[in-house]
Design a protein around this motif. Structure first.
Motif, PDB file in Angstrom:
ATOM      1  N   MET A 405       0.798  -1.339  -0.102  1.00 45.20           N
ATOM      2  CA  MET A 405       0.063   0.111  -0.012  1.00 45.20           C
ATOM      3  C   MET A 405       0.706   1.281   0.077  1.00 45.20           C
ATOM      4  O   MET A 405       0.585   2.245  -0.751  1.00 45.20           O
ATOM      5  CB  MET A 405      -0.904  -0.076   1.156  1.00 45.20           C
ATOM      6  N   VAL A 406       1.887   1.267   0.835  1.00 41.13           N
ATOM      7  CA  VAL A 406       2.654   2.430   0.711  1.00 41.13           C
ATOM      8  C   VAL A 406       3.497   2.692  -0.545  1.00 41.13           C
ATOM      9  O   VAL A 406       3.641   3.737  -1.075  1.00 41.13           O
ATOM     10  CB  VAL A 406       3.763   2.312   1.818  1.00 41.13           C
ATOM     11  N   TRP A 407       3.867   1.456  -1.133  1.00 40.31           N
ATOM     12  CA  TRP A 407       4.418   1.508  -2.313  1.00 40.31           C
ATOM     13  C   TRP A 407       3.489   2.046  -3.506  1.00 40.31           C
ATOM     14  O   TRP A 407       3.820   2.955  -4.266  1.00 40.31           O
ATOM     15  CB  TRP A 407       5.006   0.061  -2.946  1.00 40.31           C
ATOM     16  N   PHE A 408       2.253   1.721  -3.458  1.00 39.47           N
ATOM     17  CA  PHE A 408       1.141   1.901  -4.259  1.00 39.47           C
ATOM     18  C   PHE A 408       0.867   3.550  -3.940  1.00 39.47           C
ATOM     19  O   PHE A 408       0.512   4.545  -4.872  1.00 39.47           O
ATOM     20  CB  PHE A 408      -0.195   1.371  -4.090  1.00 39.47           C
ATOM     21  N   ALA A 409       0.755   3.698  -2.820  1.00 37.32           N
ATOM     22  CA  ALA A 409       0.344   5.276  -2.392  1.00 37.32           C
ATOM     23  C   ALA A 409       1.374   6.351  -2.738  1.00 37.32           C
ATOM     24  O   ALA A 409       1.514   7.486  -3.295  1.00 37.32           O
ATOM     25  CB  ALA A 409       0.135   5.482  -0.974  1.00 37.32           C
ATOM     26  N   ALA A 410       2.624   5.940  -2.692  1.00 39.12           N
ATOM     27  CA  ALA A 410       3.735   6.745  -3.006  1.00 39.12           C
ATOM     28  C   ALA A 410       3.870   7.280  -4.532  1.00 39.12           C
ATOM     29  O   ALA A 410       4.138   8.179  -4.947  1.00 39.12           O
ATOM     30  CB  ALA A 410       4.978   6.072  -2.502  1.00 39.12           C
ATOM     31  N   LYS A 411       3.238   6.102  -5.358  1.00 41.75           N
ATOM     32  CA  LYS A 411       3.398   6.373  -6.822  1.00 41.75           C
ATOM     33  C   LYS A 411       2.341   7.705  -6.862  1.00 41.75           C
ATOM     34  O   LYS A 411       2.554   8.404  -7.792  1.00 41.75           O
ATOM     35  CB  LYS A 411       2.790   5.108  -7.681  1.00 41.75           C
ATOM     36  N   ILE A 412       1.302   7.350  -6.484  1.00 44.61           N
ATOM     37  CA  ILE A 412       0.142   8.387  -6.702  1.00 44.61           C
ATOM     38  C   ILE A 412       0.506   9.758  -6.132  1.00 44.61           C
ATOM     39  O   ILE A 412       0.488  10.743  -6.896  1.00 44.61           O
ATOM     40  CB  ILE A 412      -0.958   7.690  -6.025  1.00 44.61           C
ATOM     41  N   TYR A 413       1.177   9.669  -4.977  1.00 42.52           N
ATOM     42  CA  TYR A 413       1.658  10.937  -4.376  1.00 42.52           C
ATOM     43  C   TYR A 413       2.571  11.711  -5.054  1.00 42.52           C
ATOM     44  O   TYR A 413       2.518  12.917  -5.344  1.00 42.52           O
ATOM     45  CB  TYR A 413       2.158  10.392  -2.975  1.00 42.52           C
ATOM     46  N   ARG A 414       3.689  10.773  -5.505  1.00 47.27           N
ATOM     47  CA  ARG A 414       4.598  11.510  -6.048  1.00 47.27           C
ATOM     48  C   ARG A 414       3.865  12.431  -7.512  1.00 47.27           C
ATOM     49  O   ARG A 414       4.563  13.464  -7.615  1.00 47.27           O
ATOM     50  CB  ARG A 414       5.478  10.332  -6.841  1.00 47.27           C
ATOM     51  N   VAL A 415       3.164  11.899  -8.210  1.00 45.01           N
ATOM     52  CA  VAL A 415       2.603  12.462  -9.280  1.00 45.01           C
ATOM     53  C   VAL A 415       1.541  13.438  -8.770  1.00 45.01           C
ATOM     54  O   VAL A 415       1.546  14.612  -9.311  1.00 45.01           O
ATOM     55  CB  VAL A 415       1.819  11.476 -10.298  1.00 45.01           C
ATOM     56  N   GLY A 416       0.598  13.112  -8.000  1.00 49.58           N
ATOM     57  CA  GLY A 416      -0.442  13.698  -7.510  1.00 49.58           C
ATOM     58  C   GLY A 416       0.049  15.413  -7.114  1.00 49.58           C
ATOM     59  O   GLY A 416      -0.542  16.287  -7.395  1.00 49.58           O
ATOM     60  N   ILE A 417       1.037  15.251  -6.173  1.00 49.15           N
ATOM     61  CA  ILE A 417       1.246  16.641  -5.447  1.00 49.15           C
ATOM     62  C   ILE A 417       1.624  17.494  -6.315  1.00 49.15           C
ATOM     63  O   ILE A 417       1.557  18.889  -6.254  1.00 49.15           O
ATOM     64  CB  ILE A 417       2.569  16.239  -4.317  1.00 49.15           C
ATOM     65  N   LEU A 418       2.072  17.194  -7.648  1.00 45.19           N
ATOM     66  CA  LEU A 418       2.575  18.512  -8.767  1.00 45.19           C
ATOM     67  C   LEU A 418       1.482  18.726  -9.809  1.00 45.19           C
ATOM     68  O   LEU A 418       1.516  19.427 -10.599  1.00 45.19           O
ATOM     69  CB  LEU A 418       3.840  17.928  -9.435  1.00 45.19           C
ATOM     70  N   MET A 419       0.319  18.145  -9.386  1.00 43.36           N
ATOM     71  CA  MET A 419      -0.851  18.266 -10.203  1.00 43.36           C
ATOM     72  C   MET A 419      -1.829  19.256  -9.707  1.00 43.36           C
ATOM     73  O   MET A 419      -2.363  19.151  -8.535  1.00 43.36           O
ATOM     74  CB  MET A 419      -1.694  16.986 -10.477  1.00 43.36           C
TER      75      MET A 419
END
Lengths: 435, 309
Positions: A405-419
């Protein structure tokens, strides 16, 4: 590693220095204890009120049936006659018990009436009923010319001592305690996951809306920032939990001692010495039983599993919350993503109710292994004793899910914070996973 | 090594969208490098790659000759276009935090911050929360946070937005100062006049491709069209205009002048020089104005982007 520490420290202090955190931390236990003491206080007040019940016994059979107790006193108004007694009772007493003149004991059992100003309390009525029943029974025994003492000697009270095959004793009080401990711990985890998960999400959204995010991630990795946030908030949560336990413990101790002492002194003054002794003995043995049962709870297992499951559950959910926070621009946009997150938690609580009834049934076992519900359901089961293989399987599943879940969330987080500027759909978020 | 930053053949795709297609740039040490391009051209993607916020799909970035690595973060200062600070955190506390994230020790950060706060005369803001400051004031803090760790490479994305003209000037002077002290600066903006004023080098990115780069002076030379702006006094304007029209390509100039009767833009053919034009005009009228038309960065920008699409 140093940077992670810096982030954890900032997140921790940002949370802890927050006014609402301070207010909640200090006020919550005060409120709980306040409520608790209010209930005790009201109970005491209720108990202090002495009710006087008048009776008119035209049958002349029951004059010795009514023993006074702490809360209820009886007064014989038979000599005044019904009308006078009614008048007097209406003015001065709680109620009037009218026992009509009758020779048949069976007739009497349906012919007795209780008059009162208000609807009488059920406990008062049933206590009177039992007194009458006892007296009628004794009278009947006498009519049959049987020795009352002999009857008494054949009465036996049976207590079944329940014990499992490994020799642990269990009892009703024990079951109750287990239910309370399991339910309490499960609910606590539920609350903490939601409160601190949301707090992680808010903190992510704040960084997005204040536009500091890009400044920060030009210095640290998004993953570090996310983990720092999650850990910092977890520490704030644990701190709050400890403060609650300490304040609550002290206050509860203080209040129970205060009320406890007051109780004994006031009641013993009115009671005959042997009765006091008896009472103390009985209450002592009750207390001992409860203490014994508390000792019998798998406290160590409960303590460690609370920590493991709290951390596991919190890490899984708060990383989802962090991903949601990163995906949206404002808190109002979070609704569509919150439902699926809250669902397993709410289901876990509902399943928890049935778990308390049947802690080793298939539903209980299944949901205490499933990692999205196990933190709550397993904790509710633990006081009843859980096989080691289930505990270990569930913890392993929890850890695997948490890493995934952390791996998965980190992927979304990484992109999402710059959108910025648009509310993403599930489809878009799925695309982010592949960036 | 003369370049502080070299970007080699960098490509970046987001799904099926290409943000950068084989882009290479070099930023010489001690220069101000203008990174230009229309919205959505890929500038921010490139800047994010340089800052290691995202990784390129292919291609290499060198900082000071070394392949870009995480520890290089402390040598780069980045002022993003989308910028802000924690609103409920105190100015000093926040600046210290951000400095430490850049790898400075607390003591060192305090010293540097003191220097900058005194320079900007804002020491009394230390214990204020960001939300108590105006936008311009917060921008000053933001600028300090970007430069306080004395990075080799500074990246400013629209640094002047949110500043009034006085403070914009202050920031401009500080940027030039930093350059003079040896820092190299990448400067991304849509304000062409500041590019004109400040940049030594520029690169132009359009639709994910670099379409132009080099020394600003050279590019300007390259975009010259052998066109001259002249002002003339003459008795017979119509006759004069006809005579000039026969020999040269003429446009009316936009410039308005009260000193002359005619203000013209005259383009010369290949091989013709300004000398030929002056001699021709001198015989026919009195010359009040004569300059070679040097294209502005704005013109170069518009022209390049138009011809690219």
């Amino acid at each position: 590693m140093d940077k992670l520490k810096l982030i954890i420290r900032r997140e921790f202090f940002a949370k802890v220095k927050n006014k609402s955190f301070i207010v909640m931390t200090i006020l919550s236990p005060l409120m709980v204890v306040g409520l608790f003491s209010l209930i005790i206080f009201l109970n005491e007040k209720n108990a202090e009120e002495i009710r006087t019940i008048a009776f008119v016994d035209e049958s002349q059979k029951f004059s010795d049936a009514f023993d006074d107790s702490d809360a209820v006193k009886y007064i014989d108004l038979t000599s005044l006659g019904i009308d006078e007694a009614r008048k007097k009772t209406k003015e001065f007493y709680y109620g009037l018990l009218l026992i009509p003149k009758s020779d048949s004991l069976n007739e009497l059992s349906n012919g007795i009436t209780f008059f009162s100003n208000d609807t009488p309390s059920l406990t008062v009525l049933s206590s009177i009923e039992s007194k009458l029943e006892k007296k009628i029974r004794n009278l009947k025994i006498a009519e049959l010319q049987i020795d009352v003492d002999k009857i008494k000697s054949i009465e036996t009270k049976v207590t079944i001592a329940a014990e499992n095959f490994s020799g642990e004793k269990s009892s009703k009080i024990g079951s109750l305690l287990r239910m309370a401990a399991g339910g309490g711990f499960g609910y606590l985890i539920f609350m903490f996951i939601i409160i601190y998960g949301t707090s992680v999400m808010r903190s992510v959204i704040e960084e997005k809306t204040s536009r500091i995010i890009e400044v920060i991630i030009s210095s640290v990795k998004p993953f570090q920032l996310m983990m720092g946030k999650i850990i910092g908030n977890a520490m704030a949560g644990i701190l709050q939990f400890i403060i609650w336990m300490v304040i609550g413990g002290i206050l509860l101790f203080a209040i129970t001692t205060y009320f406890g002492v007051g109780d004994v002194s006031s009641s013993s003054a009115q009671m005959a010495p042997e009765m006091v002794q008896q009472m103390q003995q009985s209450s002592n043995s009750d207390l001992q039983l409860v203490l014994q049962e508390i000792k019998n709870l798998p406290i160590l297992t409960m303590f460690f599993s609370f920590i493991i499951y709290f951390l596991g559950g919190y890490l899984i959910y708060s990383s989802i919350y962090a991903a949601i926070g990163a995906a949206v621009d404002s808190e109002t946009d979070t609704q569509q993503f919150m439902m699926p997150v809250l669902m397993p938690l709410v289901i876990a609580i509902y399943v928890g109710f049935s778990v308390i009834e049947n802690p080793h049934g298939p539903i209980a076992v299944a949901f205490s292994l499933f990692p999205l519900t196990s933190p709550i359901v397993m904790l509710m089961r633990i006081p009843f004793g859980v096989p080691w293989w289930q505990l270990i399987t569930s913890i392993i599943l929890l850890i695997i899910t948490f890493i995934g879940m952390v791996w998965f969330a980190a992927k979304i987080y990484r992109v999402g914070i710059l959108m910025y500027g648009k509310k993403p759909s599930y489809k878009e978020i799925y695309k982010w996973l592949k960036y | 090594m003369n370049n502080v930053l070299t970007v080699e053949n960098v490509c970046k795709n987001y799904g099926s969208f290409t943000a950068l297609n084989n882009v290479s740039i070099s930023v010489p040490k001690g220069s101000i490098f203008g990174l230009l391009g229309p919205n959505g051209a890929g500038k921010t993607s490139l800047i994010r790659i340089i800052n290691q916020i995202t990784l390129p799909d292919s291609g290499t970035v060198y900082l000071d000759g070394e392949i870009l690595q995480p520890h290089h973060i402390q040598h780069i200062g980045y002022l993003p276009e989308e910028r802000g600070l924690y609103k409920s955190m105190k100015v000093g506390e926040q600046a210290l935090y951000l400095a430490q994230l850049k790898g400075m020790s607390k003591e060192e950060a305090k010293k540097r911050l003191k220097y900058w706060f005194e320079k900007f005369e804002i020491t009394h803001w230390w214990d204020k929360k960001i939300q108590e400051l105006s936008k311009g004031m917060a921008q000053k803090v933001q600028f300090i946070v970007t430069v306080m760790h004395s990075p080799k490479l500074l990246i400013f994305d629209e640094p002047f937005s949110g500043f009034d003209p006085i403070n914009a000037n202050l920031i401009k002077d500080e940027i030039l100062n930093l350059r003079n002290e040896g820092a190299s600066i990448i400067f991304s903006t849509h304000r062409m006049e500041s590019v004109e004023e400040m940049c030594d080098y520029i690169a132009l990115i359009n639709k994910s491709n670099k379409i132009l780069d080099g020394k600003l002076k050279d590019i300007k030379q390259q975009f010259k069209t052998n066109q001259f702006e002249v002002g003339l006094l003459s008795v017979n304007k119509v006759l004069l205009l006809n005579q000039i029209n026969e020999k040269f390509t003429v446009e009316n100039s936009q410039a308005i002048s009260f000193n002359d009767d005619l203000r013209l833009l005259i383009s010369l053919k290949n091989g013709e020089t300004s000398k030929d034009l002056i001699e021709f005009l001198n015989n026919k009228a009195q010359i009040t104005h004569f300059t070679e038309v040097i294209p502005s960065v704005n013109d170069i920008f518009l022209k390049s982007v138009a011809s690219n699409s």
